[in-house]
Design a protein around this motif. Structure first.
Motif, PDB file in Angstrom:
ATOM      1  N   ASP A 188      -1.414   4.585 -10.296  1.00  0.00           N
ATOM      2  CA  ASP A 188      -2.198   5.621  -9.631  1.00  0.00           C
ATOM      3  C   ASP A 188      -1.643   6.011  -8.264  1.00  0.00           C
ATOM      4  N   ASP A 189      -1.157   5.031  -7.533  1.00  0.00           N
ATOM      5  CA  ASP A 189      -0.745   5.337  -6.161  1.00  0.00           C
ATOM      6  C   ASP A 189       0.757   5.485  -5.995  1.00  0.00           C
ATOM      7  N   SER A 190       1.518   4.880  -6.896  1.00  0.00           N
ATOM      8  CA  SER A 190       2.972   4.765  -6.789  1.00  0.00           C
ATOM      9  C   SER A 190       3.463   4.635  -5.351  1.00  0.00           C
ATOM     10  N   LYS A 191       3.016   3.582  -4.726  1.00  0.00           N
ATOM     11  CA  LYS A 191       3.502   3.284  -3.386  1.00  0.00           C
ATOM     12  C   LYS A 191       4.733   2.396  -3.500  1.00  0.00           C
ATOM     13  N   MET A 192       5.608   2.519  -2.490  1.00  0.00           N
ATOM     14  CA  MET A 192       6.870   1.786  -2.525  1.00  0.00           C
ATOM     15  C   MET A 192       6.654   0.279  -2.605  1.00  0.00           C
ATOM     16  N   ARG A 193       5.607  -0.214  -1.915  1.00  0.00           N
ATOM     17  CA  ARG A 193       5.524  -1.680  -1.873  1.00  0.00           C
ATOM     18  C   ARG A 193       4.819  -2.271  -3.085  1.00  0.00           C
ATOM     19  N   PHE A 217      10.291   8.871  -3.381  1.00  0.00           N
ATOM     20  CA  PHE A 217      10.420  10.282  -3.024  1.00  0.00           C
ATOM     21  C   PHE A 217      11.432  10.402  -1.900  1.00  0.00           C
ATOM     22  N   ALA A 218      12.203  11.453  -1.926  1.00  0.00           N
ATOM     23  CA  ALA A 218      13.193  11.630  -0.867  1.00  0.00           C
ATOM     24  C   ALA A 218      13.499  13.100  -0.693  1.00  0.00           C
ATOM     25  N   GLY A 232      14.626   9.285   3.011  1.00  0.00           N
ATOM     26  CA  GLY A 232      13.280   8.894   2.608  1.00  0.00           C
ATOM     27  C   GLY A 232      12.813   7.689   3.392  1.00  0.00           C
ATOM     28  N   THR A 233      11.776   7.034   2.840  1.00  0.00           N
ATOM     29  CA  THR A 233      11.248   5.845   3.497  1.00  0.00           C
ATOM     30  C   THR A 233      11.515   4.640   2.616  1.00  0.00           C
ATOM     31  N   PHE A 251      13.731   3.691   7.734  1.00  0.00           N
ATOM     32  CA  PHE A 251      14.315   4.971   7.378  1.00  0.00           C
ATOM     33  C   PHE A 251      15.383   4.736   6.317  1.00  0.00           C
ATOM     34  N   GLU A 300       4.591   5.807   3.342  1.00  0.00           N
ATOM     35  CA  GLU A 300       5.042   6.472   2.125  1.00  0.00           C
ATOM     36  C   GLU A 300       5.595   7.847   2.427  1.00  0.00           C
ATOM     37  N   SER A 301       6.341   8.380   1.471  1.00  0.00           N
ATOM     38  CA  SER A 301       6.739   9.770   1.597  1.00  0.00           C
ATOM     39  C   SER A 301       6.589  10.468   0.258  1.00  0.00           C
ATOM     40  N   ARG A 302       6.318  11.751   0.288  1.00  0.00           N
ATOM     41  CA  ARG A 302       6.108  12.531  -0.929  1.00  0.00           C
ATOM     42  C   ARG A 302       6.715  13.924  -0.754  1.00  0.00           C
ATOM     43  N   LYS A 350      -2.392   8.519  -1.555  1.00  0.00           N
ATOM     44  CA  LYS A 350      -1.042   8.105  -1.912  1.00  0.00           C
ATOM     45  C   LYS A 350      -0.206   7.807  -0.684  1.00  0.00           C
TER      46      LYS A 350
END
Lengths: 409, 409
Positions: free
Chosen positions: A68-73, A102-103, A170-171, A177, B113-115, B160
């Motif tokens: 649902d969130d697709s966060k990096m962590r 995402f980038a 991106g992050t 960074f 996060e980034s989107r 997100k």
């Protein structure tokens, strides 16, 4: 030939026009039902397969909440080791590890925000058709190479061609960074504008390094030989999860809930139409049988006074209906099969369908698909409806008084 | 009494000689007509909803872009005219609403996060009548003026990005020299939309702020116009085309969103096909009823002919009988559909399949809409086709030889 059967058969041909009209109503709805259902189910299969093949696979192992969130962590630790472990199990057809982020991708004169996937170049072709859709250049090679594959629309928008360099910004997972310079080696063209516009793939090794993922990723994508094997494979995948790992297994239904719901919404409205057709046919049959009973009141009175029980008369009426129903069923199935087979060869299209179909990852021409269910499902229900509607005239007979009936005009 | 009155009276009495048969047939017509109208009302409701959502979100009714912008939505394809010049061209006219925007692809970054998103620089005052966001702010407030330094983002995106109202985010895009242009913004408002997808796609900020960030002075990427009627944008299109510089790309909404356009067109086709299919299913029963009604009155018809009634009067009588039956069915069916639609005017909650509906571009509450044109289509089709279907039994009835008919047992 059984005498009751012979009687019933002769009775329905006393009024050939009426019988043909009643049977005609059944043939009409059966043909329509077979065609519509074949088209519908053929479309659903295509919808599911096209959507799953392009990216999501049948099953995915993810961190809880990532869907649902697709966060990096929300990452899967040791993702390649985990994928390799799954690959050992013959239940799963293909297994590949992925990372997602995402980038901002910049070429010399354009920048676009896109979704970057880190993939295992060796295994990705097994779980997604994107590698096979590379129309220019080649797919990714080494797992650590500084290479990228992007969609055709994105390539056009970025004004790049094979060999050009792209900068990714991106992050990282730790909030740092993230930046990388990659060489464009391939351009894929899936025909699905969304994919072609917004997706890029880079090797997983490079991805992990760029986005500070260490050895982690975000998903292990799994395919099974057939959709029907997914539930069993899901249980197996859950059993294979490393003990104590905070990971979950999602099937395609959970990954793309819109897909099943779109199908469900479509099925519901289709069912409404189908039931309506059946009801209208049933009314037509009820009317016919009621008439044929009413006009034979006198005759029924005579045979009853000769000792025939109302029960047997009722069965006679039901048998007549069943005979008409069988005729309608056979002719309907025949005609429906012919129409559907013909259209499954030539394909079927109507104006405006192409834009609609593209929204669901479908081609512009539809090919109905015959199966036992689509062939006999509709006609069987029509047949049942037909019999049910004849109950009223048949039951009316039970109250018939022989003497009164014989005097009827 | 004139002849027509006699015919009508005869037909009416004939209709009720066998009231069971007539009631069954009327029920069938009623259900059929109800389904025709109710189903189209549901579909219309869905399409209207899609139109409203789809158009409010951004396209407006007519848009102007740089010739290249639609193919390559980049900052390099700005509208050549400055805002002052645009104001001079369009400011004097009394459009329902019009606004200029800066619309560019961008990346939004929170601390975590980034989107990738679409960034819209808007003038809050001009936009008020056009886009959906203003009424849908659930937290915080809307932008105050086009120099506002805050951003409005969707609820989903907020989640997100793992951030909240009042926090800062960084927006990155590219300026005309392909340098990365970025700027920090404070989140001043959060919007909610249905379908949810817009919440993840669009970020709104002040137009002047964005122009400054991108270094494009007072230039914009698109101008959007709203007219009186979505279904008839031609007058608006003509006016805008005349006023706009000839090197600009002027497009109607259905050209901007082909899916939506084809959906609306298909609906019109669907209504007719649906009505005809239902009628065909009904027609078998109708013709059958008439054939039987004529058949059981052969002697009577023979007598009337022998007494000097013209064959054309017999035809008239049967047709009037059929039309009377259809009219009763139509009246009941229309009434039933109207009652149901009125009682459902608060909408039907189909949130169980919300994500599926989203794939189709519709929202999760369905409001059936009675469209006068659809109701008329259904009624006219039933009457005209019903008339045609009753011609054959009527004509046969008038062809009987009086003597043969009277003596028929």
């Amino acid at each position: 030939m059984n005498i009751v059967l012979r009687l019933a058969w002769r009775n329905i041909w006393r009024q050939p026009r009426r019988t043909w009209l009643t049977t005609g109503a059944m043939v009409f709805s059966n043909t329509l039902l077979i065609f519509m259902m074949s088209l519908q189910f053929g479309t659903y299969d295509l919808m599911i397969n096209n959507s799953l093949q392009s990216f999501s696979g049948h099953l995915q192992v993810q961190a809880p909440g990532y869907k649902d969130d697709s966060k990096m962590r929300q990452s899967v630790p040791q993702v390649r080791t985990l994928a390799a472990k799954y690959r050992q199990d013959p239940v799963f057809q293909n297994v590949a590890a992925r990372g997602g982020a995402f980038a901002l991708a910049s070429s010399e004169d354009r920048s676009y925000g896109i979704q970057i996937f880190g993939v295992e170049p060796e295994f990705e072709p097994g779980v997604s058709n994107v590698p096979g859709l590379v129309k220019q250049g080649r797919y990714l090679g080494d797992i650590d190479a500084t290479e990228i594959v992007i969609g055709a629309v994105l390539a056009r928008n970025l004004r790049v061609s094979i060999g050009d360099e792209l900068t990714l910004l991106g992050t990282g997972r730790d909030g740092s960074f993230a930046a990388a310079i990659v060489t464009l080696v391939g351009i894929f063209d899936s025909g699905v504008a969304d994919l072609d516009r917004s997706i890029a793939e880079i090797p997983l090794g490079l991805f992990q390094e760029t986005f500070a993922m260490e050895s982690a990723g975000h998903q292990v994508v799994i395919t099974t030989p057939d959709l029907s094997l997914v539930p069993a494979a899901k249980i197996e995948a859950e059993n294979l999860l490393p003990t104590g790992a905070d990971l979950v297994v999602h099937d395609w239904d959970a990954l793309q809930p819109g897909l099943r719901q779109a199908i469900q919404a479509d099925l519901t409205s289709a069912w409404f139409m189908y039931m309506l057709l059946v009801i209208l046919v049933a009314f037509s049959v009820m009317n016919t049988q009621l008439m044929s009973v009413l006009e034979r009141t006198k005759e029924f009175g005579i045979v009853m006074s000769l000792g025939l029980t109302p029960g047997r008369l009722g069965r006679l009426v039901m048998l007549e209906t069943a005979l008409m129903g069988i005729m309608g069923l056979l002719l309907g199935v025949l005609l429906g099969t012919l129409v559907t087979l013909w259209l499954s060869v030539t394909g079927f299209a109507y104006p405006g369908m192409e834009e609609m179909a593209a929204n669901f990852n479908l081609p512009g021409r539809m090919y109905p698909k015959l199966s036992m269910l689509t062939l006999f499902g509709g006609p069987a229900i029509v047949f049942a409806g037909t019999l049910a509607s004849a109950l009223y005239p048949a039951l009316r007979l039970q109250r018939l008084q022989p003497v009164e009936a014989m005097r009827a005009a | 009494m004139n002849q027509l009155q006699i015919l009508a009276k005869l037909a009416w009495r004939n209709l009720w000689r066998n009231h069971r048969r007539t009631i069954i047939m009327i029920s069938a017509v009623t259900i059929g007509v109800w389904a025709m109208i109710f189903m189209t009302a549901l579909m219309r409701g869905m399409v209207n909803d899609m139109l409203r959502d789809g158009i409010q979100v951004l396209p407006g009714h007519v848009q102007i872009h740089h010739q290249e912008f639609r193919d390559d939505p980049s900052i390099n394809n700005l509208i050549p005219e400055t805002e002052a010049e645009l104001q001079k061209s369009f400011g004097q006219e009394d459009f329902v609403a019009w606004a200029s925007r800066v619309k560019v692809p961008a990346v939004i970054m929170s601390e975590r996060e980034s989107r990738g998103i679409t960034l819209l620089g808007i003038d809050p005052a001009a936009e008020a009548k056009i886009s959906f966001v203003i009424g849908d702010i659930v937290e915080g407030q809307f932008l105050e003026d086009s120099a506002d330094s805050g951003v409005i983002i969707g609820q989903k995106l907020l989640e997100k990005l793992d951030t909240r109202l009042g926090k800062r985010v960084v927006l990155m895009s590219q300026d005309p020299d392909n340098e990365i242009a970025d700027r920090g913004f404070r989140i001043v408002g959060v919007f909610d939309s249905d379908p949810d997808i817009h919440e993840e796609t669009y970020v709104f900020a002040g137009k002047e702020t964005i122009q400054k960030m991108l270094g494009i002075e007072d230039r914009v990427t698109e101008v959007v116009f709203l007219g009186d009627d979505v279904r008839n944008v031609e007058p608006l299109f003509q006016r805008v085309s005349e006023l706009a510089d000839s090197n600009l790309d002027v497009k109607r909404w259905y050209e901007l969103d082909a899916y939506l356009g084809s959906m609306v067109n298909m609906m019109d086709g669907f209504v007719l096909v649906w009505v005809i299919v239902i009628f065909l299913a009904l027609s078998f029963g109708l013709v059958n009823t008439l054939v039987m009604a004529v058949f059981e009155r052969i002697r009577e018809i023979g007598l009337m002919l022998a007494l000097g009634m013209k064959p054309s009067s017999i035809v008239g009588q049967v047709i009037v009988e059929s039309l009377l039956l259809l009219c009763i069915g139509l009246a009941l069916g229309n009434a039933l559909a109207w009652i149901l639609v009125t009682s459902l005017k608060d909408g039907i909650d189909i949130s169980g399949v919300a994500q599926g509906m989203e794939m189709m571009g519709a929202s999760s509450i369905l409001y059936p809409v009675l469209n006068m044109r659809d109701v008329i289509t259904a009624n006219v089709v039933v009457l005209v086709l019903g008339f045609l279907a009753s011609l054959s039994p009527a004509w046969r009835a008038s062809r009987y030889q009086p003597v043969e008919a009277i003596t028929k047992v």
